[in-house]
Structures are given as C-alpha cells and as structure tokens.
Design a protein around this motif. Structure first.
Motif, mmCIF file in Angstrom:
data_model
loop_
_atom_site.group_PDB
_atom_site.id
_atom_site.type_symbol
_atom_site.label_atom_id
_atom_site.label_comp_id
_atom_site.label_asym_id
_atom_site.label_seq_id
_atom_site.Cartn_x
_atom_site.Cartn_y
_atom_site.Cartn_z
ATOM 1 N N HIS A 25 -47.677 -20.526 -39.869
ATOM 2 C CA HIS A 25 -47.659 -21.448 -39.011
ATOM 3 C C HIS A 25 -48.380 -21.263 -37.526
ATOM 4 N N THR A 26 -48.348 -20.000 -37.141
ATOM 5 C CA THR A 26 -48.612 -19.621 -35.939
ATOM 6 C C THR A 26 -50.105 -19.606 -35.638
ATOM 7 N N GLY A 27 -50.306 -19.735 -34.642
ATOM 8 C CA GLY A 27 -51.865 -19.948 -34.049
ATOM 9 C C GLY A 27 -52.582 -18.460 -34.492
ATOM 10 N N GLU A 32 -61.090 -19.944 -39.497
ATOM 11 C CA GLU A 32 -61.399 -20.905 -38.714
ATOM 12 C C GLU A 32 -60.557 -21.370 -37.675
ATOM 13 N N GLY A 33 -59.376 -21.375 -37.866
ATOM 14 C CA GLY A 33 -58.382 -21.699 -36.697
ATOM 15 C C GLY A 33 -57.447 -22.869 -37.162
ATOM 16 N N TYR A 34 -56.291 -22.856 -36.577
ATOM 17 C CA TYR A 34 -55.008 -23.647 -37.067
ATOM 18 C C TYR A 34 -55.425 -25.131 -37.107
ATOM 19 N N GLY A 35 -56.620 -25.614 -36.633
ATOM 20 C CA GLY A 35 -57.097 -27.130 -36.487
ATOM 21 C C GLY A 35 -57.373 -27.791 -37.794
ATOM 22 N N VAL A 36 -57.515 -26.836 -38.739
ATOM 23 C CA VAL A 36 -57.725 -27.149 -40.238
ATOM 24 C C VAL A 36 -56.623 -28.060 -40.642
ATOM 25 N N PHE A 37 -55.521 -27.827 -40.193
ATOM 26 C CA PHE A 37 -54.229 -28.624 -40.655
ATOM 27 C C PHE A 37 -54.145 -29.847 -39.808
ATOM 28 N N TYR A 76 -58.056 -20.819 -42.977
ATOM 29 C CA TYR A 76 -57.421 -21.040 -41.541
ATOM 30 C C TYR A 76 -57.523 -19.933 -40.800
ATOM 31 N N CYS A 77 -57.412 -18.593 -41.265
ATOM 32 C CA CYS A 77 -57.423 -17.547 -40.422
ATOM 33 C C CYS A 77 -58.841 -17.184 -40.127
#
Lengths: 449, 413
Positions: free
Chosen positions: A124-126, A54-59, A51-52
């Motif tokens: 959990h932060t962006g 790619e971005g938080y969108g993976v969740f 996620y680091c």
C-alpha cells in the motif's frame, strides 16, 4: 462422539481417516477450486505489478481518503488471523479439549491470513521498494524508523506475531508429519515428510519436549495475539481523525477480530469437513461451540458500536458527532447499515440451538459476519477520513478495478494456500485427537503434561 | 448539463449552482473554449473531451432573453472543494466590526487564544504537551499571518505557490478523484442564518500547511520523512518518504499532497485519458524513447521548473514548507555577512504575491517583525488549535465585517 451408529473409533481408524486425503487423489472439486482460487490470486499480483510500473494512483485512494481498500482489507485479514490463535492457544490454555478437532485448520487459517495481511502494508505504500526502511537496521546513514509511529509498532507486532504463529503451527505439525512419513510408500513423499518431521521418533523424550514446547508457545501466543491486534487498533486510535481517536479501540478490534475470524473459520470448516469426510471428527458439536463464541464476541462488538455512539454524543465533540451522523446517514450509510445487519442483527439467530446446529444456516451467518466485518473496517478506516475537521477538504472514495483485483486476489491467495494445505498436511491434529478421543472414558484431560 | 440559449445561439454547459446567486442569474465565462477555427489540431471535441465550450458567440447578444433547458445529460465537474459550509465549526471565523469593537475578538475566541498565548506550561504558545516541553527555536522561527478581512479569494497565492514550488498540474481527471496537488488552497465557506441558500455571506480562507509545532503528521511517519527543523518549519524529506500516507490521514488541515503518479512526467497535464490501464500501456510503449512526439512536446516545459526546488517523484508526499528554499537561502546569506536579515528580506511566494497583503510571512523570533506584531492581534486565532493542540505557526485574523450587526448577533454577545 459415538452417537452416530458407527463402530467406535480406534487409533488406526483415526489415522486412516485423517491422512487419507494426503495419499488419495483429491476430488475433482478440489482441482476446480484450486484453479479458480489460483487465478484470482493472479489478479493481485497483476495489479501489484501494474501499480509498481505506473504508480499508486491506479487505486481509488485520494486526498482525503488516503487509506481505502488497502488498509481495510489488511485489518480484515489480520482479524481472521486472530481467531485461529484463539482456538489453538487460548482455548488450549483453558483446557478446551474439543478444540483439537479444529485447531489445526484454524491455525493454518491464521498462518495464511497473517501473511496475506502482511502483504498489504507492503504494497500500500507509494514506493514499496523502500519498505525495508520500516525495519530498524544498522546503516551508515544512521537512519532509524520513528518509534513514535504506530506503523512501526504494527511492523513489529505483525512480524512478531507471524513468526510465532508459524512456529507454533509447525510445532504442532511435527508428530503428524512423522505419522504421514511412516505411512508414505512413495519415495518422494517419504523424503519430503522425513524432512518435515525433523527426525521425530515418538519416544517419551520427544513427547516430553514437544508438550512443554507446545504449552510454552501457547503461553507466548496468547498475550501476543491480543497485543498484536491491539496494536493494529492503535494505528487508528493514535490518529487525530474523528472516529479513530477513541480509547475503546483495542478491545473493540480484538473482539471484532475473533468474531470475524470465527466467521471465516466456519466458512472453511463446514465445506471442508464434507469434502474430506471428516464429519466424525469435526462434529456439529464442535461447530456449535464455535458459533457460541462467535455469538459472544458479536455481542461484545455490538456493545462497542453502541458505546462509540454514546461517547460521540456524550463527548459534546462536534467533530465526533458529525462523524457518527455521517456514518449513519451520509452517502456511505449503506456500508454502515450493512455492517449493522451482518454483525448485530443476523448473529442474534445464533441464540437458537436449531440455527446453531443447522450447518447451512450457520454457513450463511458466518458468511454474513465476514461481509459485516469487512465493512466495519471500511467504515472505521475510510469513512472516518472522508469527513474530518475541515469541511472544505471532505471527499469520497470508490473502488477502482485495481482495488477489486487486490481485494479479490487476496481471497484467491488465501484459498489457494488453504487448499494446498489440506492436501499436504493432516488437517486435524492426529496426535491430539487420539489423546482426546481415546482417553475420554477415563475423564482425563489430554493436555496435562 | 443544460442548454443555454441566447438570441438564437445555444451551447450546452454543465451547471454549478452557487449559493447566494440570484435565481434569475446565469453566469458563464468567456475565453475558455476552443473550437475548430481557432484551435487547429486540438479541434472542438465538445465538453466530454475536455476542451470546454466557447461561449463567445453568446456574448454578441446584449439585451436578449436567456433561456435554460434541461438536457438530461450529466457531467462530472472537477471541483476542488465539495462542501461549502462550515457546519458550525470555528474554522474561518468572522465577526461584525461593530461588535468586535465592543468585545474584541468575541468572547469565546478570545479566551481560547489567551489560553494559547499564556500557556499552561508557562511558555508562550505552549500548552502542556504529552512530553511537557515545546520546541526551542534559537535562531529564526518562521511564522505567518493570514488576515481573512483582507483576503478576497483571488487565488493568486495558489498560483504563486505552484510556480515557486514546482507543483504539478494534474489535470481534470485527477482533480475529480480528489488528487489536486496545490500546496495551498483558498477555502470558501458560505454562511447564512438557518441555512438560507440565497442570503449568504462568503468567507475565504487560504489554507496552507500550518507548520504545527506539535504536528500530528510528524509523530505518525514511520520513516521520519517529515520532521521539524530548527526554524519551526515542518519539512518533507522526499527521498526518505515511503508513502504510507498516514501523515495525510492524520493532518487535520488536509494540506498534504501525495504523488499518486509520476506527475512530473506530464507537467502540462495528462494528454491521455485518466484511465490507468490506458496510461500504463502508453507509458510502456514510450518507455525510453524520448524522441516520441509526446515527449518532445513536453520538453520545453521542463524549463518552467524552479531550479531551486526539488521535483518530486511518484509515491512521495509533499506539502507547503514555508518556502524552505528561500529561508535556507537567507540563512546562507546571513552566515556569509554575519548580520541578521531585515524583516521583509525573505518572504514566501504566497505572501509576496498577495495583492492585499492578507498574508504576511516573517520571523516570529524577531519582535519587531510585521508578522510578530500582527500575530498578537486580539482577533487572531490558530486554526483548530483549541481542539487539537497542534500549535500552528500560522495565525488567522478573524474576518471583520463592516455592516450593522443583526439582533441575533447582538444577543450572542
């Protein structure tokens, strides 16, 4: 204590029994468990790394459900941490000497759980690489965190609590580390435990300082843990979301945390006592007492559940009312009813002595309480934001594979660390246990300075 | 998904049931699908591959019976608004003109608005807050009015806003997940008596950031990344944002948008599927190689960006800021010339574009401005302000329906 037909306990016997796991190779089950837990823990780190990149969108999070698994599991682990301090500090202050059998293991549970919990707000932060902006630190841009924000309060609460509980836990370990050091035959073990024991010699002076410090930390920890979890509760209560905005949240979260944390403690203690052959110390009596506290806090939680519905109904606030109807009958009603079953219905079995003393049943109930408490946080954190003020913005939330990795991974970390703890440190406080078990005939409480 | 047949030609289409539509009417749009002949390399991949369905072949048949057939397949539509009812809440308020003349604004709304106007701490628009004061705006105080009677729900404002503010287009998969990035939206609510699904009235409500003077988002941001400026705008400091998303949870209007991915990377919408693992692999492979076919195909799209506005990176929150780029520009002009700008010299992209002038933007500190005059209209109200004391800078004017009032509505007076 001595009703099992075995010879009475001696000081040597106690020490032998408790340090045995440290000096004997662990059972195969231990290695298996460690390997399993370790690989699960790896999942969390893998998910975080991806996620680091790619971005938080993976969740699965979205608008409006900005907080899903991340904050739910965060509050879950904090809750686990609360129960350990209840046993180690609050019961100490109430002079409940039976706590000595379990205080070390529940405290370790606390220390591990609070550190896992602390991980969640960070990941959990962006943009997790700028999380340090949450801390007030002098900088040439004269920027400061927003002290009105409950997130900042949480940062203080958790770091303060984690620090105190680690020191408190370590303080209690010092005399025991010294015991292990004195028994160590291997050079490396002796060196390791010498460092850990910090030069403890067991003299009267040492004990005097130790007891005072221990008592003081208990006094510090008690209000701190209650305040800490109240602060977490305020994270929700300050929000304007229907279902969050309630004054009952601080005691609600604290009682829920103790309830769920004792559930986790029982889930750990029941297998651990047989794995390490500690049945004579972590007795069924002790577990039964924990079950009683669990029942009591469970009833508090039940009361709050009912109270929440009452205040939603009584407030005549359409948004609140809708929120509670949605919880009961919406798409995610199964979460709500699962929570009610696990947290309200099943614990009622603990009224029966036979259930409390039946370790299998107790384990199952404790497990159910853990499940129920996770869903309680999910219902509060995520369901509330699914349907808030404007119906046009309503949404849903589902776990993605990444959410599962982080969720399962957090348990992996927990069990990895706990298994390592039971291998390297005495899982029962030897010094305290001796004081309690051996002085009992005189009817004196061991904890008076 | 149903099979739609007209005159022997049939296509498979997903169904989206709309309230108020006659049960015997099927509506499709032409011009959305591409097939092999006209799309070249894109090819006709069918709806599961996202190039929609060409319905032109059906358009050739007039006066032919239309049949619908269930296929048993399902298809998840990417809809921006999932719930179409107001659930009895005072959100997009409407009134019948006849009754409005007798009792302007409706009793309940009127009292609510008057209380706001009077203010319990003696200042206009200032009910008592926890801190007992409200912000002072000595220069400009930007405000907006939205007249729901004039709004036709055409969405031109949304397009204008996206173009002005470099709002990323995130694609179908992200919209399905509820991650649409539009800074403003046009909410549509159906209303009917007793929940009737056929005899409905619709009301459209453009919702942008309400620029609350008592903003729920501002107080919960741990990093002070969202703050009020001295002109009444609630601004986002993108490079201070950590991405806790608490602000969005706490926003009762749900107008905040989070950059879940580096959306600016795929401005024309994601090429690959929305599966994160797939994308991670792809991004890692193309990292640092800008000459890849994919990157080159997107290069001209960067020229589409508005150079006045920051392109947001991933992990930060963004939202409507009352076109802060434009208002800052006018402030510079004012500074240079030393004169105050005339009303209408600066306007937001949405207000500029609105074909019916339903949206009016301007300076509330200028008593003569259009927005100041309109916002005091008797049927004006602030969205959710009565409930939450957010003190928005946007005033909605209730929709006035030009039809005879029903008996029930008369009674409710």
């Amino acid at each position: 204590m001595n009703n099992d037909g075995l010879p009475p306990l001696t000081a040597k016997q106690i020490t032998d029994d408790i340090v045995r796991p440290i000096f004997t190779p662990p059972p195969l089950a231990w290695f298996g468990a460690l390997a399993g837990a370790g690989s699960l823990a790896g999942l969390l780190f893998l998910a975080v790394a991806l996620y680091c990149i790619e971005g938080y969108g993976v969740f699965g999070n979205n608008q409006p459900v900005n907080w899903g698994n991340d904050i739910t599991t965060y509050i879950f682990w904090i809750g686990i941490a609360v129960a350990g301090t209840l046993v180690s500090a609050i019961l100490f202050l109430f002079r409940q000497s039976w706590r000595t059998a379990v205080n070390r293991s529940t405290e370790s549970m606390t220390v591990i759980a609070i550190n896992i919990a602390g991980l969640f707000p960070l990941i959990h932060t962006g943009r997790p690489w700028v999380d340090f902006w949450l801390m007030p630190y002098p900088n040439d841009r004269l920027l400061w965190p927003n002290l009105k924000s409950p997130i900042v309060w949480d940062v203080f609460a958790i770091t303060g609590y984690a620090t105190t509980s680690i020191i408190f836990w370590y303080l209690g370990l010092i005399p025991d580390f010294a015991t292990v050091r004195d028994r160590a035959t291997n050079k490396w073990q002796r060196m390791l435990y010498s460092v850990l024991a910090m030069g403890w010699r067991g003299g009267a002076q040492d004990w005097h300082h130790y007891e005072r410090a221990y008592s003081q930390f208990a006094w510090i920890s008690t209000p701190l843990v209650l305040g800490m979890h109240s602060t977490i509760a305020v994270l929700c209560a300050v929000g304007k979301v229907p279902g969050w905005h309630a004054t009952i949240f601080a005691p609600y979260f604290v009682s829920g945390a103790i309830f769920g944390g004792l559930g986790m403690a029982l889930c750990l203690l029941i297998p651990m006592r047989s794995m390490l052959n500690l049945q004579r110390y972590i007795t069924v009596d002790v577990l039964e007492r924990l079950a009683k506290i669990m029942l009591a806090t469970g009833l508090l939680v039940t009361f709050v559940y009912l109270m929440e519905f009452f205040s939603a109904f009584y407030s005549e606030n359409g948004y609140e009312r809708h929120q509670f109807l949605f919880r009961m009958s919406g798409e995610f009603a199964w979460c709500f009813w699962l929570m009610m079953t696990c947290n309200v219905v099943l614990p009622q079995l603990l009224w029966f002595k036979s259930v409390r003393r039946n370790l299998g049943a107790l384990f199952v109930i404790a497990l159910a309480v853990n499940v129920g408490m996770w869903f309680e946080r999910f219902v509060i954190v995520s369901l509330s934001v699914m349907q808030d003020h404007l119906p046009s913005a309503w949404g849903v939330y589902y776990f993605t594979a990444f959410d599962w990795m982080v969720f399962i991974g957090s348990f992996g970390i927990f069990f990895t660390l706990f298994l390592q703890f039971i291998k390297v440190a005495p899982v029962v406080s030897i010094a305290e246990l001796k004081a309690v078990l051996l002085r009992r005939p005189h009817g004196k409480d061991a904890h008076h300075d | 998904v149903v099979k739609l047949t007209v005159g022997g030609v049939s296509v498979k289409l997903p169904v989206h049931i709309q309230e108020g539509q006659h049960p015997g009417v099927v509506e499709t749009f032409v011009g959305w699908g591409r097939d092999k002949d006209c799309a070249g390399a894109v090819a006709n991949l069918g709806i599961e591959h996202g190039y929609s369905v060409n319905t032109w072949p059906l358009a050739k048949f007039a006066d032919q019976p239309v049949t619908l057939e269930k296929t048993g397949e399902t298809y998840v539509l990417a809809v921006a608004q999932g719930h179409q009812r107001m659930e009895g809440r005072d959100i997009a308020i409407d009134d019948v003109l006849e009754l409005h003349r007798q009792d302007p604004g409706g009793k309940k709304r009127k009292t609510a608005h008057e209380a706001w106007e009077k203010g319990t701490d003696g200042k206009t628009g200032g009910r008592l807050s926890a801190f007992g004061t409200h912000h002072e705006y000595v220069g400009h105080k930007w405000g907006m009015t939205v007249d729901l009677s004039l709004c036709t729900g055409c969405n031109a404002c949304v397009v204008a806003c996206s173009a002005e503010n470099n709002v990323p287009v995130v694609g179908r998969d992200e919209v399905r997940k509820g991650r649409i990035m539009h800074w403003m939206r046009v909410d549509r609510y159906y209303q009917s008596e007793n929940g009737d699904q056929l005899d409905v009235e619709a009301v459209h409500q453009p919702v942008m950031c309400q620029q609350c003077d008592n903003a729920p988002c501002e107080e919960v941001c741990p990093a002070m990344a969202t703050v009020h400026n001295d002109e009444g705008q609630n601004i986002m400091v993108y490079n201070r944002c950590i991405g806790t998303r608490y602000c969005s949870n706490n926003c009762p209007y749900k107008v905040r948008r989070f950059n879940w991915y580096e959306y600016s990377k795929y401005r024309a919408g994601p090429v690959e599927s929305g599966d994160p693992l797939n994308r991670i692999a792809k991004n890692l492979m193309t990292e640092g190689r800008t000459s890849s076919q994919e990157e080159l195909s997107k290069a001209p799209l960067a020229l589409m960006l508005n150079p006045e506005i920051t392109v947001r990176s991933r992990g930060v929150m963004e939202k409507c800021n009352f076109c802060v780029g434009r208002t800052r520009q006018i402030r510079e002009t004012e500074k240079e010339s030393g004169t105050r700008f005339k009303d209408g010299a600066v306007t937001s992209a949405c207000a500029q574009t609105c074909p019916t002038n339903a949206i009016v933007f301007g300076d509330l500190n200028d008593a003569g401005s259009a927005v100041s005059k309109i916002s005091t209209a008797v049927h004006g109200y602030k969205l959710l302000d009565v409930e939450l004391n957010t003190r928005p800078a946007v005033t909605y004017l209730a929709k006035l329906r030009n039809r005879p009032a029903t008996a029930d509505e008369r009674k409710g007076l």
